[in-house]
Enzyme design. Structure first.
Site, short mmCIF file in Angstrom:
data_model
loop_
_atom_site.label_atom_id
_atom_site.label_comp_id
_atom_site.label_asym_id
_atom_site.label_seq_id
_atom_site.Cartn_x
_atom_site.Cartn_y
_atom_site.Cartn_z
N HIS A 103 0.85 -1.19 0.00
CA HIS A 103 0.00 0.00 0.00
C HIS A 103 0.89 1.24 0.00
CE1 HIS A 103 0.41 1.09 4.35
NE2 HIS A 103 0.42 -0.21 4.58
N ASP A 105 -0.37 4.38 0.75
CA ASP A 105 -0.85 5.42 1.67
C ASP A 105 -0.17 5.30 3.03
OD1 ASP A 105 -2.40 2.99 1.91
OD2 ASP A 105 -3.78 4.05 3.22
N ASP A 134 6.20 1.34 7.25
CA ASP A 134 4.81 0.96 6.94
C ASP A 134 4.30 1.76 5.76
OD1 ASP A 134 2.28 -0.13 7.12
OD2 ASP A 134 1.66 1.13 8.79
N GLU A 168 -5.10 1.31 2.35
CA GLU A 168 -5.00 0.21 3.33
C GLU A 168 -5.22 0.73 4.74
OE1 GLU A 168 -3.28 -2.54 6.26
OE2 GLU A 168 -2.66 -0.48 5.83
N GLU A 169 -4.73 1.94 5.01
CA GLU A 169 -4.85 2.49 6.36
C GLU A 169 -6.30 2.80 6.73
OE1 GLU A 169 -2.55 2.25 8.32
OE2 GLU A 169 -0.62 2.48 7.34
N GLU A 197 4.57 -6.01 4.42
CA GLU A 197 4.29 -5.25 5.63
C GLU A 197 5.46 -5.38 6.63
OE1 GLU A 197 1.96 -3.20 6.55
OE2 GLU A 197 0.09 -3.63 5.50
#
Length: 435
Positions: A103, A105, A134, A168-169, A197
């Site tokens: 991801h 974001d 992250d 994703e967040e 991740e």
């Protein structure tokens, strides 16, 4: 003949590992470039420029590129378009497809930083910045891993995909979920998915606990605050509900343990968090409050549950406490509104993607890999429930505890090691390398 195959495999791995070591500075620079694009969610800033950075880089390596805006998805707008990028390159002959999904974001920077959160500062063997671990460090490592295979000219079977997805967040519904609904995470297109991740470079994450979010509203009757006996306080009614949870539900949750290898250790129990609580006069008013009995009080529950607990039980425990209070307490009224739920998921320890990563962790790091599960959900949930693809894990560089923290960082040595592991695992999963 078998010895020749083994020798070729060893040579290929050595070449790729050497190329990744030589690309250390390039890996650092790519991580910095990604961090310097502030893809903060919410609201969803700069998704398109970040997607294009990934896509145009991979296009130069021979990948076909798709930019896919999740039009109509939650959060998408002309001001904040939810733009995903999917890159694919075909190998030589039939084989399986390995997909690296990251991801793009990040959460807001917040306060307490000693480094510029969007500079990508290098210090003490680390790259600092929001999203460093992250998971822009993981995205960069996966790109460098695949580029090393291509630059060394190592023939591989099947296909390799790399995606940069959004949101994703905030649940991943305009990212992996939207793509999964359109077949991007299903067979026959994709066979194995690795999500880089930040779960430590020697650990493979097999899945995650379940989540159930709900809003409980207790209802009252407004009256003058000097005569509260003429009204019904929704806040007092909420207090009765909270008391029941403290006395009965929390002790029971503390006794429930899962067989899932969840880390940290405390998350192997069922948990319940009070996400927010609002009652009476609205917040944000600077004057004196009005003299009223609260006629509404709202509580948001964040319940994380185990693979051994059915979702119906999770719902039923809350509903049961509320119904008891309605039966026992005069004027107790409530509304229960479900907000979101995701079932727990676990990839089998003998799945091909797990075995391939395990083998390379042993080879590169010289230690036994640890299998874990995540306390919270991530995009594996959509790959499993929508794509029905279960050969999916999270593996990448970075320390999970640093995610969303001030001075977030990713270790450079860990990025290099994880890139070596991902590259060799890709060759195994495509059928190019044989044990």
């Amino acid at each position: 003949m078998a010895d020749d195959v083994t020798a070729k495999s060893d040579t290929s791995i050595e070449k790729v590992s050497r190329r990744i070591e030589e690309s250390r500075e390039e890996l650092i620079a790519l991580t910095q470039e990604l961090i310097r694009i502030p893809t903060v969610n919410p609201p969803g800033d700069a998704y398109r420029p970040c997607a294009e950075l990934v896509g145009e880089r991979l296009r130069k390596q021979g990948f076909s590129i798709e930019y896919l805006r999740a039009e109509g998805a939650l959060g998408d707008s002309d001001r904040y378009p939810r733009t995903n990028v999917v890159a694919r390159i075909e190998g030589e002959g039939p084989g399986e497809t390995v997909h690296f999904n990251s991801h793009i974001d990040v959460v807001e920077a917040g306060k307490g930083w000693t480094f510029d959160p969007f500079e990508g500062t290098v210090a003490d063997g680390r790259v600092y910045g929001r999203g460093a671990c992250d998971m822009k460090g993981g995205l960069a490592a996966s790109i460098i891993a695949v580029e090393a295979l291509l630059r060394e000219g190592i023939p591989f079977r099947g296909a390799i995909e790399i995606s940069g997805t959004v949101d994703e967040e905030s649940g991943g519904y305009a990212g992996v979920a939207w793509l999964a609904e359109r077949g991007y995470f299903s067979k026959p297109r994709v066979d194995h998915v690795i999500i880089p991740e930040p779960l430590n470079v020697d650990r493979v994450c097999l899945g995650h606990r379940g989540v159930w979010w709900a809003e409980v509203e207790t209802l009252g009757r407004i009256a003058h605050g000097s005569m509260p006996f003429l009204g019904v306080s929704a806040i007092r009614n909420m207090g009765l509900f909270l008391d029941l949870i403290e006395r009965e539900l929390y002790p029971e949750l503390d006794q429930r343990r899962t067989q899932m290898p969840v880390e940290p250790e405390g998350a192997r129990n069922s948990t319940l968090n009070f996400n927010s609580l609002h009652g009476g006069q609205a917040e944000g008013f600077d004057g004196l409050p009005s003299a009223c009995v609260a006629d509404s009080c709202r509580l948001v529950l964040d319940r994380r549950f185990l693979i051994e607990e059915p979702l119906e039980q999770v719902r039923g425990e809350i509903e049961g406490l509320l119904q008891r209070l309605r039966a026992e307490v005069p004027d107790f009224e409530y509304r229960l509104r479900e907000l979101w739920s995701v079932l727990p998921t676990m990839t089998d320890e003998d799945a091909p993607v797990v075995k391939a990563l395990d083998e390379e962790i042993r080879r590169v790091l010289g230690k036994e890999p640890q299998h874990i599960a995540s306390p919270g959900t991530y995009d594996q949930k959509h790959v499993a429930r929508i794509g029905h693809l279960h050969d999916c894990v999270a593996y990448g560089p970075g320390v999970l505890d640093l995610a969303h923290q001030p001075d977030e960082w990713v270790g450079i040595d860990d990025m290099v090691a994880s890139a070596k592991i991902m590259a060799a695992a890709t060759l195994r999963l495509t059928g190019t390398l044989r044990d």
